[in-house]
Scaffold this motif. Structure first.
Motif, short mmCIF file in Angstrom:
data_model
loop_
_atom_site.label_atom_id
_atom_site.label_comp_id
_atom_site.label_asym_id
_atom_site.label_seq_id
_atom_site.Cartn_x
_atom_site.Cartn_y
_atom_site.Cartn_z
N ILE A 63 1.75 123.61 29.24
CA ILE A 63 2.30 122.25 29.77
C ILE A 63 3.20 121.91 28.60
O ILE A 63 3.15 122.26 27.58
CB ILE A 63 1.16 121.11 29.91
CG1 ILE A 63 1.54 119.85 30.44
CG2 ILE A 63 0.43 121.21 28.56
CD1 ILE A 63 0.72 118.91 30.70
N THR A 65 5.14 118.33 27.23
CA THR A 65 5.43 116.84 27.47
C THR A 65 6.42 116.47 26.55
O THR A 65 6.72 117.07 25.76
CB THR A 65 3.90 116.05 27.02
OG1 THR A 65 3.76 116.29 25.82
CG2 THR A 65 2.56 116.55 27.67
N GLU A 69 7.32 109.23 23.29
CA GLU A 69 6.24 108.82 24.36
C GLU A 69 6.06 107.18 24.12
O GLU A 69 6.65 106.79 22.72
CB GLU A 69 4.69 109.24 24.12
CG GLU A 69 4.82 110.74 24.49
CD GLU A 69 4.04 110.97 26.02
OE1 GLU A 69 3.99 110.22 26.74
OE2 GLU A 69 4.09 112.24 26.26
N ARG A 112 -2.81 111.95 28.69
CA ARG A 112 -2.16 111.11 29.57
C ARG A 112 -1.45 111.75 30.71
O ARG A 112 -1.49 111.34 31.83
CB ARG A 112 -0.84 110.58 28.68
CG ARG A 112 0.25 109.77 29.46
CD ARG A 112 1.50 109.65 28.96
NE ARG A 112 2.18 110.75 28.66
CZ ARG A 112 2.67 111.67 29.40
NH1 ARG A 112 2.29 111.68 30.85
NH2 ARG A 112 3.45 112.86 29.00
N ALA A 113 -0.93 113.19 30.55
CA ALA A 113 -0.33 113.95 31.63
C ALA A 113 -1.47 114.19 32.57
O ALA A 113 -1.34 114.15 33.56
CB ALA A 113 0.22 115.21 31.20
N GLN A 116 -2.11 111.11 34.20
CA GLN A 116 -0.91 110.45 35.14
C GLN A 116 -0.64 111.36 36.47
O GLN A 116 -0.17 111.17 37.46
CB GLN A 116 0.27 110.51 34.29
CG GLN A 116 1.48 109.83 34.92
CD GLN A 116 2.76 109.74 34.02
OE1 GLN A 116 2.52 109.91 32.82
NE2 GLN A 116 3.76 110.15 34.18
N HIS A 117 -1.04 112.77 36.41
CA HIS A 117 -0.69 113.63 37.28
C HIS A 117 -2.10 114.07 38.26
O HIS A 117 -1.97 114.94 38.76
CB HIS A 117 0.01 114.95 37.01
CG HIS A 117 1.19 114.37 36.21
ND1 HIS A 117 2.42 114.17 36.79
CD2 HIS A 117 1.49 114.46 34.66
CE1 HIS A 117 3.13 113.64 35.96
NE2 HIS A 117 2.84 114.02 34.64
#
Ligand code: AMP
Length: 447
Positions: A63, A65, A69, A112-113, A116-117
């Motif tokens: 991943i 990011t 942020e 967070r990812a 969020q996803h």
């Protein structure tokens, strides 16, 4: 909230003696930031390759990011009272008062990812890994930069102690694979409930000895008392020895979890050191925490090569559903320092196999297409097409350490031949141009 522009550059003094060919100091890399030059890249290729290999073996998915942020992500995730958030973030206030920060660490962003996803809806746990730059406004020194790189491994959606143990096995195997001996330092910080009880006791203990603490720890006593335990000041270290230990304050659930982690490590024959002073600098940790220390050398870098632990409250603190998780981060610059200090050789990125030299315009044209042909055949070939002198080209071939050079001159172009020169023996043969690939492969295969 971090103030806007707290890292503003000081006004540079006028640079007096600027040599013509040297870049003025004001335009050079910023303090704590470094170029990674071609000569250094082999270490980076090597580590990234090993990280990818190990991620693949343990089924972690990559991943990436963003580097920037919302500042609040780190305030909430890492913790308002931590050194990272209080002093070390590169934060920017945009025109519309939006406060954003360069990421100082990867875990809050990965969590967070995940939220969020909707990764929470996938089969759990979700295993992710990320490699990239982090930014901390810290005092630069050996092994400490303002931009540095971490590889982080995160397992989200599983609270079982076997996850903590397997993360340690992964890290241990990674260090074994690159030939670095490490000490695993391990502790448990308990959950919010047992840690609160412990904190009270710790504050009571240090309050009575406040006058013996360093100035930083006097402040920590109010803001973040656990950090007194990892203060490196001699006078604080003396007091630490007598301080209450968190292990004695763990609730049944946290104690059981920690014992299980240690049992799994014993079962896998992973050595570790219990370290009741290990607190880590980030608020999101719960239960198991650990660090990887280089086994002592006489040299300078004593700093941790990586660290991590469980962070069961992070997703909730970020406003999502409560999901247990654990992970660790590796500091790549520090690992490279260790590889160098211990003289551990890493492979060159890709050594050139053959040099293609040319003499005269018609040979240059033919060499241009021959280069493409060799490249398609996966032969690593280097050239210096703009050069006219054969001597210069062969000197370069020698410097590059290639075993063979191909030499194409006007005569060879007319004859439909090419010379192949054994650089070490200084012997050259004439070969049929149409058989050049075959001949080169034969030579490389038998050399
Ligand atoms: P942390 O989560 O802060 O313990 O960071 C994880 C790892 O990143 C550390 O163990 C170091 O190896 C590395 N690291 C942290 N800060 C820096 C820095 N300022 N410069 C270089 N490496 C760092």
């Amino acid at each position: 909230m971090p103030k806007k522009g707290k890292f503003k550059f000081k006004k540079e003094k006028e640079v007096k003696k600027v040599k013509v060919e040297v870049l003025p100091k004001v335009l050079q890399t910023l303090r704590g930031f470094k170029d990674i030059l071609p000569t250094e890249q082999k270490y980076w290729y090597y580590l990234k390759d090993k990280i990818q290999k190990i991620s693949n073996e343990y089924n972690f998915l990559p991943i990436d990011t963003p580097l920037l942020e919302a500042t609040n992500l780190f305030i909430r995730g890492v913790g308002k009272q931590t050194d990272i958030v209080e002093k070390e973030m590169f934060s920017f206030l945009l025109d519309d008062n939006e406060n954003i920060s360069l990421r100082p660490e990867p875990t809050a962003a990965v969590a967070r990812a995940y939220l969020q996803h909707g990764m929470i809806n996938q089969p759990q746990p979700v295993k992710l890994y990320l490699v990239g730059p982090m930014f901390r406004y810290d005092r630069p020194q050996s092994g400490r930069q303002r931009q540095f790189h971490q590889a982080s491994f995160e397992v989200l959606g599983d609270g079982h102690p076997v996850i903590d143990a397997q993360l340690l096995i992964i890290a241990y195997n990674f260090f074994q694979e690159i030939g670095l001996e490490i000490d695993i330092q391990i502790n448990s910080l308990g959950c919010l409930a047992c840690r609160a009880e412990y904190k009270k006791n710790l504050i009571n203990f240090f309050r009575l000895k406040r006058k013996f603490l360093c100035e930083d720890c006097k402040r920590r006593l109010v803001k973040n008392p656990l950090r007194i335990l990892d203060c490196k000041e001699e006078k604080c270290q003396e007091l630490q020895k007598e301080a209450p230990q968190i292990i004695d304050w763990l609730c049944e659930e946290c104690k059981g979890h920690f014992i299980k982690v240690l049992e799994y490590l014993d079962e896998s024959e992973i050595p570790y050191n219990l370290n009741s002073f290990l607190v880590r600098g980030l608020d999101y940790y719960t239960k198991t925490v650990f660090e990887f220390w280089p086994v002592k050398t006489n040299q300078k870098s004593q700093n941790a090569l990586g660290g991590g632990g469980r962070y069961d409250n992070l997703t909730e603190v970020l406003g999502g559903r409560s999901v247990p998780a654990a992970g660790f981060g590796l500091g790549l610059e520090r690992i490279i320092l260790q590889l160098k200090e211990r003289d551990i050789k890493v492979p060159e990125i890709e050594e050139p196999q053959i040099f293609l030299a040319q003499l005269g315009e018609s040979a240059r044209r033919k060499a241009l297409t021959l280069f493409e042909l060799l490249k398609q055949e996966k032969i690593k070939v280097v050239e210096s097409f703009s050069k006219d002198s054969l001597k210069n080209q062969l000197d370069l071939a020698n410097k590059l350490g290639v075993k063979f050079s191909l030499i194409l001159g006007q005569k060879e172009v007319l004859d439909g031949t090419i010379l192949i020169r054994d650089m070490e023996a200084g012997i050259q043969e004439i070969i049929n141009y149409n058989k050049v690939v075959e001949e080169v492969k034969k030579k490389l295969g038998s050399s």
